[in-house]
Design a protein around this motif. Structure first.
Motif, PDB file in Angstrom:
ATOM      1  N   SER A 184     -32.241 -21.185 -13.928  1.00 43.04           N
ATOM      2  CA  SER A 184     -32.936 -22.263 -13.239  1.00 43.04           C
ATOM      3  C   SER A 184     -32.242 -22.532 -11.910  1.00 43.04           C
ATOM      4  N   VAL A 185     -33.005 -23.043 -10.940  1.00 41.59           N
ATOM      5  CA  VAL A 185     -32.479 -23.353  -9.612  1.00 41.59           C
ATOM      6  C   VAL A 185     -32.955 -24.742  -9.219  1.00 41.59           C
ATOM      7  N   GLU A 186     -32.030 -25.589  -8.760  1.00 43.82           N
ATOM      8  CA  GLU A 186     -32.373 -26.933  -8.310  1.00 43.82           C
ATOM      9  C   GLU A 186     -31.631 -27.248  -7.023  1.00 43.82           C
ATOM     10  N   PRO A 187     -32.187 -28.124  -6.193  1.00 41.90           N
ATOM     11  CA  PRO A 187     -31.437 -28.572  -5.016  1.00 41.90           C
ATOM     12  C   PRO A 187     -30.379 -29.581  -5.416  1.00 41.90           C
ATOM     13  N   THR A 188     -29.277 -29.593  -4.682  1.00 41.99           N
ATOM     14  CA  THR A 188     -28.217 -30.571  -4.915  1.00 41.99           C
ATOM     15  C   THR A 188     -27.447 -30.750  -3.618  1.00 41.99           C
ATOM     16  N   VAL A 189     -26.359 -31.502  -3.647  1.00 45.60           N
ATOM     17  CA  VAL A 189     -25.452 -31.632  -2.499  1.00 45.60           C
ATOM     18  C   VAL A 189     -24.034 -31.400  -2.999  1.00 45.60           C
ATOM     19  N   VAL A 190     -23.141 -30.993  -2.090  1.00 41.93           N
ATOM     20  CA  VAL A 190     -21.771 -30.707  -2.492  1.00 41.93           C
ATOM     21  C   VAL A 190     -20.920 -31.968  -2.421  1.00 41.93           C
ATOM     22  N   THR A 191     -19.965 -32.056  -3.316  1.00 39.54           N
ATOM     23  CA  THR A 191     -19.003 -33.149  -3.312  1.00 39.54           C
ATOM     24  C   THR A 191     -17.900 -32.837  -2.300  1.00 39.54           C
ATOM     25  N   SER A 204     -23.327 -31.755   2.019  1.00 40.38           N
ATOM     26  CA  SER A 204     -24.208 -30.716   2.560  1.00 40.38           C
ATOM     27  C   SER A 204     -25.172 -30.238   1.466  1.00 40.38           C
ATOM     28  N   PRO A 205     -26.382 -29.829   1.840  1.00 46.53           N
ATOM     29  CA  PRO A 205     -27.332 -29.330   0.837  1.00 46.53           C
ATOM     30  C   PRO A 205     -26.824 -28.052   0.185  1.00 46.53           C
ATOM     31  N   ALA A 206     -27.158 -27.897  -1.085  1.00 47.62           N
ATOM     32  CA  ALA A 206     -26.722 -26.726  -1.844  1.00 47.62           C
ATOM     33  C   ALA A 206     -27.766 -26.405  -2.900  1.00 47.62           C
ATOM     34  N   LEU A 207     -27.611 -25.240  -3.527  1.00 50.24           N
ATOM     35  CA  LEU A 207     -28.478 -24.816  -4.627  1.00 50.24           C
ATOM     36  C   LEU A 207     -27.651 -24.770  -5.900  1.00 50.24           C
ATOM     37  N   LEU A 208     -28.151 -25.409  -6.933  1.00 46.17           N
ATOM     38  CA  LEU A 208     -27.488 -25.418  -8.233  1.00 46.17           C
ATOM     39  C   LEU A 208     -28.185 -24.415  -9.151  1.00 46.17           C
ATOM     40  N   PHE A 209     -27.450 -23.384  -9.569  1.00 43.05           N
ATOM     41  CA  PHE A 209     -27.974 -22.371 -10.485  1.00 43.05           C
ATOM     42  C   PHE A 209     -27.367 -22.584 -11.871  1.00 43.05           C
ATOM     43  N   GLU A 210     -28.200 -22.472 -12.893  1.00 47.22           N
ATOM     44  CA  GLU A 210     -27.706 -22.429 -14.271  1.00 47.22           C
ATOM     45  C   GLU A 210     -28.337 -21.219 -14.941  1.00 47.22           C
ATOM     46  N   ARG A 211     -27.504 -20.391 -15.592  1.00 45.69           N
ATOM     47  CA  ARG A 211     -27.996 -19.139 -16.154  1.00 45.69           C
ATOM     48  C   ARG A 211     -27.442 -18.923 -17.564  1.00 45.69           C
ATOM     49  N   LEU A 212     -28.314 -18.494 -18.457  1.00 44.44           N
ATOM     50  CA  LEU A 212     -27.906 -18.100 -19.800  1.00 44.44           C
ATOM     51  C   LEU A 212     -28.274 -16.627 -19.970  1.00 44.44           C
ATOM     52  N   TYR A 228     -24.232 -22.990  -4.809  1.00 44.99           N
ATOM     53  CA  TYR A 228     -24.303 -22.112  -3.640  1.00 44.99           C
ATOM     54  C   TYR A 228     -24.574 -22.934  -2.376  1.00 44.99           C
ATOM     55  N   ARG A 229     -23.949 -22.540  -1.285  1.00 49.07           N
ATOM     56  CA  ARG A 229     -24.173 -23.207  -0.002  1.00 49.07           C
ATOM     57  C   ARG A 229     -25.642 -23.127   0.402  1.00 49.07           C
ATOM     58  N   GLY A 230     -26.225 -24.272   0.734  1.00 48.03           N
ATOM     59  CA  GLY A 230     -27.618 -24.294   1.146  1.00 48.03           C
ATOM     60  C   GLY A 230     -27.842 -23.797   2.550  1.00 48.03           C
ATOM     61  N   SER A 276     -40.598 -10.842  -7.999  1.00 42.86           N
ATOM     62  CA  SER A 276     -39.186 -10.441  -8.008  1.00 42.86           C
ATOM     63  C   SER A 276     -38.442 -11.399  -7.106  1.00 42.86           C
ATOM     64  N   ALA A 277     -37.229 -11.781  -7.501  1.00 42.55           N
ATOM     65  CA  ALA A 277     -36.444 -12.749  -6.742  1.00 42.55           C
ATOM     66  C   ALA A 277     -35.327 -12.039  -6.020  1.00 42.55           C
ATOM     67  N   HIS A 278     -35.127 -12.378  -4.772  1.00 43.17           N
ATOM     68  CA  HIS A 278     -34.089 -11.734  -3.965  1.00 43.17           C
ATOM     69  C   HIS A 278     -33.115 -12.803  -3.478  1.00 43.17           C
ATOM     70  N   GLY A 279     -31.827 -12.604  -3.748  1.00 42.49           N
ATOM     71  CA  GLY A 279     -30.814 -13.478  -3.149  1.00 42.49           C
ATOM     72  C   GLY A 279     -30.571 -13.010  -1.730  1.00 42.49           C
ATOM     73  N   VAL A 280     -30.706 -13.893  -0.764  1.00 44.67           N
ATOM     74  CA  VAL A 280     -30.584 -13.500   0.631  1.00 44.67           C
ATOM     75  C   VAL A 280     -29.513 -14.360   1.291  1.00 44.67           C
ATOM     76  N   VAL A 281     -28.528 -13.740   1.895  1.00 43.08           N
ATOM     77  CA  VAL A 281     -27.530 -14.475   2.654  1.00 43.08           C
ATOM     78  C   VAL A 281     -28.086 -14.702   4.052  1.00 43.08           C
ATOM     79  N   GLN A 282     -28.194 -15.954   4.446  1.00 39.77           N
ATOM     80  CA  GLN A 282     -28.750 -16.328   5.750  1.00 39.77           C
ATOM     81  C   GLN A 282     -27.618 -16.353   6.773  1.00 39.77           C
ATOM     82  N   HIS A 283     -27.524 -15.362   7.639  1.00 38.36           N
ATOM     83  CA  HIS A 283     -26.486 -15.332   8.667  1.00 38.36           C
ATOM     84  C   HIS A 283     -26.984 -16.082   9.894  1.00 38.36           C
ATOM     85  N   ASP A 284     -26.193 -17.015  10.349  1.00 42.53           N
ATOM     86  CA  ASP A 284     -26.591 -17.782  11.548  1.00 42.53           C
ATOM     87  C   ASP A 284     -26.307 -16.990  12.815  1.00 42.53           C
TER      88      ASP A 284
END
Length: 284
Positions: A184-191, A204-212, A228-230, A276-284
């Protein structure tokens, strides 16, 4: 990148507090009261700021609700939209960049009620808990908290967590063959502590992944929670809209069904959605 021991320790301590709070939440129903922050401090043996940071995170995640003058309560259940693979298959290619890992903590401990339920083991059963920082091309990208049944990987080492493919180590060194995972993937923020490790501003915005993850015998072999860094990571889903076969069930996409990204009813005649889901690193 040098790891700040104070930041690492704060993240790990709050993760334990967060797990304890989640056990309290899962033992209650929506609307039920949760002990006060002061009571939680005494119960868990941690400071008020640590408890408050964990509670704040769960409030932002929509799992707890604060009501002024009344206290804290379990929030209403979330609406979950599941993407079900139809005639196609779900593949997850490796995201771009050179991925490396640095272990923050590795230890053996009791599973506890919450993790035990996910791994289908007794709360008293031992697990291997690992926290690691994931980096891409040397830049911090994610913090992972892994929970693995100790009976399956009793000799798991830091080297296995930092070098090579972890699932290949499972197979070659421990005889564990992974087969599938539900994530599962949800939006969150970092502490603040997570921000220090990930080199981003607090909140900052982040993505919360939980995997079984389960093996070829259907046994749970891994429960992972990752932040993960948003600003550097995004998910791209490829949707294949297959036409319905003659006489197929027309309820896919019809009244009462909704596929993410499509207005209700748009897929009435198109049948199931595969992706199909692709993890993509967004380079600025």
């Amino acid at each position: 990148m040098a790891i700040d021991p104070a930041a690492s320790g704060a993240v790990l301590k709050r993760e334990r507090v967060r797990d304890a709070l989640l056990e309290l939440i899962e033992a209650r129903r929506p609307g039920d009261a949760v002990p006060s922050e002061r009571a939680l401090c005494a119960r868990l043996g941690v400071s008020r700021p640590t408890v408050r940071a964990a509670v704040d995170e769960l409030v932002v995640a929509g799992l707890l609700v604060r009501e002024h003058g009344r206290g804290m309560f379990v929030a209403a259940e979330k609406i979950t939209q599941e993407l079900v693979v139809g005639h196609g298959s779900l593949t997850v290619p490796q995201a771009r960049g050179v991925w490396t890992s640095r272990v923050l903590e590795l230890r053996t401990l009791p599973a506890g009620a919450r993790v035990g339920r996910r791994l289908r083991v007794s709360p008293a059963a031992t697990i291997r808990y690992a926290a690691r920082l994931r980096l891409v091309d040397g830049a911090p990208m994610a913090i992972e908290h892994l929970h693995l049944p100790a009976a399956l990987v009793p000799g798991l080492t830091e080297a296995e967590l930092e070098q090579g493919d972890l699932y290949e180590h499972f197979r070659d060194r421990h005889g564990v063959r992974v087969a599938e995972a539900v994530q599962s993937v949800e939006p969150t923020v970092v502490t603040r502590a997570e921000a220090d490790l990930l080199d981003v501003p607090e909140l900052s915005p982040a993505l919360l992944f939980e995997r079984l993850t389960t093996d070829t015998a259907g046994r749970p072999v891994e429960y992972v929670r990752s932040v993960y860094r948003g600003d550097r990571y995004r998910i791209v889903s490829r949707l294949a809209l297959a036409p319905s076969a003659p006489g197929a069930d027309e309820t896919h996409g019809g009244e009462g069904h909704h596929h993410p990204g499509f207005p209700p009813g748009d897929l009435t005649s198109r049948g199931p959605v595969s992706f199909s889901a692709h993890g993509v690193v967004q380079h600025d």
